[in-house]
Design an enzyme around this catalytic site. Structure first.
Site, mmCIF file in Angstrom:
data_model
loop_
_atom_site.group_PDB
_atom_site.id
_atom_site.type_symbol
_atom_site.label_atom_id
_atom_site.label_comp_id
_atom_site.label_asym_id
_atom_site.label_seq_id
_atom_site.Cartn_x
_atom_site.Cartn_y
_atom_site.Cartn_z
ATOM 1 N N ASN A 232 0.675 -0.766 -0.170
ATOM 2 C CA ASN A 232 0.163 0.387 -0.228
ATOM 3 C C ASN A 232 1.049 1.098 0.247
ATOM 4 O O ASN A 232 2.291 0.948 -0.022
ATOM 5 C CB ASN A 232 -0.801 -0.233 0.955
ATOM 6 C CG ASN A 232 -0.035 0.090 2.283
ATOM 7 O OD1 ASN A 232 0.368 0.819 2.826
ATOM 8 N ND2 ASN A 232 -0.312 -1.195 3.495
ATOM 9 N N LYS A 313 8.633 -16.772 -10.637
ATOM 10 C CA LYS A 313 7.941 -16.240 -10.761
ATOM 11 C C LYS A 313 6.939 -17.178 -11.778
ATOM 12 O O LYS A 313 6.978 -17.686 -13.068
ATOM 13 C CB LYS A 313 9.287 -15.111 -11.598
ATOM 14 C CG LYS A 313 8.113 -13.894 -12.069
ATOM 15 C CD LYS A 313 9.346 -13.767 -13.460
ATOM 16 C CE LYS A 313 7.962 -12.020 -14.339
ATOM 17 N NZ LYS A 313 9.141 -11.914 -15.271
ATOM 18 N N LYS A 369 -12.318 -2.783 18.677
ATOM 19 C CA LYS A 369 -10.360 -3.258 18.991
ATOM 20 C C LYS A 369 -10.003 -3.446 20.514
ATOM 21 O O LYS A 369 -8.511 -3.539 21.540
ATOM 22 C CB LYS A 369 -9.465 -3.186 17.907
ATOM 23 C CG LYS A 369 -9.714 -3.187 16.767
ATOM 24 C CD LYS A 369 -8.518 -3.161 15.390
ATOM 25 C CE LYS A 369 -8.878 -3.327 13.874
ATOM 26 N NZ LYS A 369 -7.732 -3.222 13.397
HETATM 27 O O1 C5P Z 1 -9.143 -1.999 11.034
HETATM 28 P P1 C5P Z 1 -8.579 -0.972 10.255
HETATM 29 O O2 C5P Z 1 -7.285 -2.016 9.620
HETATM 30 O O3 C5P Z 1 -8.374 0.569 9.363
HETATM 31 O O4 C5P Z 1 -7.499 -0.781 11.562
HETATM 32 C C1 C5P Z 1 -5.901 0.171 11.493
HETATM 33 C C2 C5P Z 1 -5.244 0.205 12.819
HETATM 34 O O5 C5P Z 1 -5.315 -1.396 13.041
HETATM 35 C C3 C5P Z 1 -3.718 0.131 12.615
HETATM 36 O O6 C5P Z 1 -3.145 0.846 13.751
HETATM 37 C C4 C5P Z 1 -3.119 -0.609 12.105
HETATM 38 O O7 C5P Z 1 -1.515 -0.844 12.775
HETATM 39 C C5 C5P Z 1 -4.100 -1.901 12.885
HETATM 40 N N1 C5P Z 1 -3.755 -3.420 12.519
HETATM 41 C C6 C5P Z 1 -3.413 -4.407 12.183
HETATM 42 N N2 C5P Z 1 -3.668 -4.825 11.851
HETATM 43 C C7 C5P Z 1 -4.003 -5.309 10.782
HETATM 44 C C8 C5P Z 1 -4.487 -4.652 10.426
HETATM 45 C C9 C5P Z 1 -4.306 -3.576 10.615
HETATM 46 O O8 C5P Z 1 -3.381 -4.382 13.799
HETATM 47 N N3 C5P Z 1 -4.015 -6.957 9.842
#
Ligand code: C5P
Length: 430
Positions: A232, A313, A369
């Site tokens: 990303n 690949k 969360k």
């Molecule tokens: O749900 P979302 O991905 O938007 O949440 C963003 C937060 O969750 C950020 O703090 C990111 O670092 C964390 N995150 C995580 N594990 C993931 C994706 C995002 O801890 N797989």
């Protein structure tokens, strides 16, 4: 820096109302970089030339401005800094402040601190040439010199009033040299000297000094085959700025970073480089198992990863005209890895990158969360963006919005965000 048996000499920087106050910002930075512990107080006029916030960020501590205990330094006993300091530096020293100091007046924060401070004082006068030559100022200087005040400057040069003459504040490097010289001959600090926790916010905020802080930053790269990956647009700028600011504030920082093109911040305890979300989850697990006071999850962890890794690949003629890449969920680090560590008391900060309903969606994530705080940001908003550009953040706690940063450079945002987090964790501030 002899004489203080291992502890950092403490400098109280007193900023009065001259245009040269802008040079004192640089002086504050030089003093910090030279290893001094620095606190700042300003007169009201000084605070009109440069915002106390600038010195607050540069010194990592509240700036004393108000003798009457209102506003930001409410909890600061008005002569606490005078009891704390080893050396006082008045820069710029206006004719007004010199006259007050010579006469022993104590009618604002700076003159009061000067009167209450028994240690060595350095003054860097800055004023109009006629004011400097005025018999009243000469007399004040004579009195102060006789009392042991060390004067640095003023020099000759272009003055703000448009003339070129004597009255210009000495350069910050010259003032630093004078402070260094004095620091070398300081007697040992008395055993009962006032102790302020290093860089603690006297406003009630907890200090970052000595805190174990884990910061994650950057994107994760999820490999498809040896040459392709899914990632990303995160550049790591915000996470790196936060790690740098926390280290600068005295925290012991572990930075867990995905692949970025940034040099590692100075002063880190540990730098852990990872590629994938799985690796980042393992690194966070290991860091939390080792003990942490804060986890700041700034990384843009990829939500999905390719279901299979192709060791060779992938050939496009085999993939055909339309390629269906099967992806599976990555571990949700905040949702799945962190909860097992919550009993340790670690404070957890998430980031939410949203382009619509920013606050509501971020609040939803904070609750889902189980976070202590979430920092919402919208890279598509005006005044925000990816990379090293200005950005706007909204800090949210379980009770709702705590702070809006306004659009600022990420380096400037980072110490402010840390300060707000510490205040919010301590239950003070807005
Ligand atoms: O749900 P979302 O991905 O938007 O949440 C963003 C937060 O969750 C950020 O703090 C990111 O670092 C964390 N995150 C995580 N594990 C993931 C994706 C995002 O801890 N797989």
């Amino acid at each position: 820096m002899a004489g203080l048996s291992g502890t950092r000499p403490r400098v109280l920087l007193l900023v009065t109302g001259g245009i040269a106050a802008y040079k004192s910002c640089y002086l504050a930075r030089l003093l910090v970089q030279a290893g001094f512990s620095v606190r700042c107080a300003m007169t009201e006029a000084g605070a009109r030339f440069v915002s106390p916030m600038t010195f607050e960020v540069l010194t990592g501590a509240p700036v004393a401005t108000d003798l009457w205990g209102e506003g930001a330094t409410e909890a600061l006993d008005h002569i606490q800094y005078a009891r704390w300091a080893d050396i006082a530096v008045v820069a710029p020293a206006t004719a007004n402040t010199m006259a007050k100091a010579a006469a022993g007046l104590a009618d604002n924060m700076v003159s009061t601190l000067l009167l209450a401070f028994p240690g060595p004082v350095v003054m860097a006068p800055a004023m109009n040439d006629n004011m400097w030559r005025h018999p009243a100022t000469r007399a004040a200087q004579r009195v102060l010199s006789e009392r042991g005040v060390e004067f640095v400057g003023p020099g000759e040069g272009f003055l703000a009033c448009g003339t070129t003459d004597e009255g210009r504040m000495a350069e910050p490097e010259q003032i630093l040299a004078a402070v260094r010289h004095l620091a070398g001959s300081l007697p040992p600090r008395p055993a009962d000297a006032e102790e302020l926790p290093e860089r603690a916010a006297i406003t009630g905020a907890t200090s970052w000094a000595g805190c174990r802080v884990v910061v994650t930053a950057g994107p994760t790269c999820e490999p498809i085959d040896p040459v392709r990956f899914v990632a990303n647009r995160s550049t790591g700028a915000m996470g790196y700025a936060l790690a740098a600011a926390a280290a600068h504030a005295g925290a012991s920082v572990t930075l867990i970073t995905g692949p970025v093109a940034l040099p590692p911040p100075r002063g880190l305890e540990r730098l852990v480089s990872v590629e994938t979300g799985r690796q980042m989850a393992d690194a966070v697990e290991a860091a939390l198992s080792g003990g942490a006071d804060w986890l700041i999850m700034c990384a843009a962890v990829a939500d999905f990863t390719p279901a299979e890794f192709a060791p060779g690949k992938l050939k496009k003629d085999v993939l055909g005209d339309t390629w269906m890449l099967r992806m599976v969920r990555n571990p949700d680090i905040l949702g799945e890895v962190v909860p097992a560590h919550r009993a340790s008391g670690v404070k957890v900060v998430g980031f939410a990158l949203e382009t619509e309903d920013v606050v509501a969606r971020a609040m939803g994530k904070l609750r889902a969360k189980g976070l202590d705080f979430i920092v919402a940001n919208n890279p598509a908003a005006s005044g925000s963006g990816f990379g090293n550009v200005a950005h706007e953040l909204i800090l949210l706690g379980p009770g709702g919005e705590l702070w809006r940063s306004g659009s600022r450079a990420k380096e400037a945002l980072a110490p402010l965000l840390l300060q707000r987090l510490a205040q919010a964790a301590a239950g003070v501030g807005p």
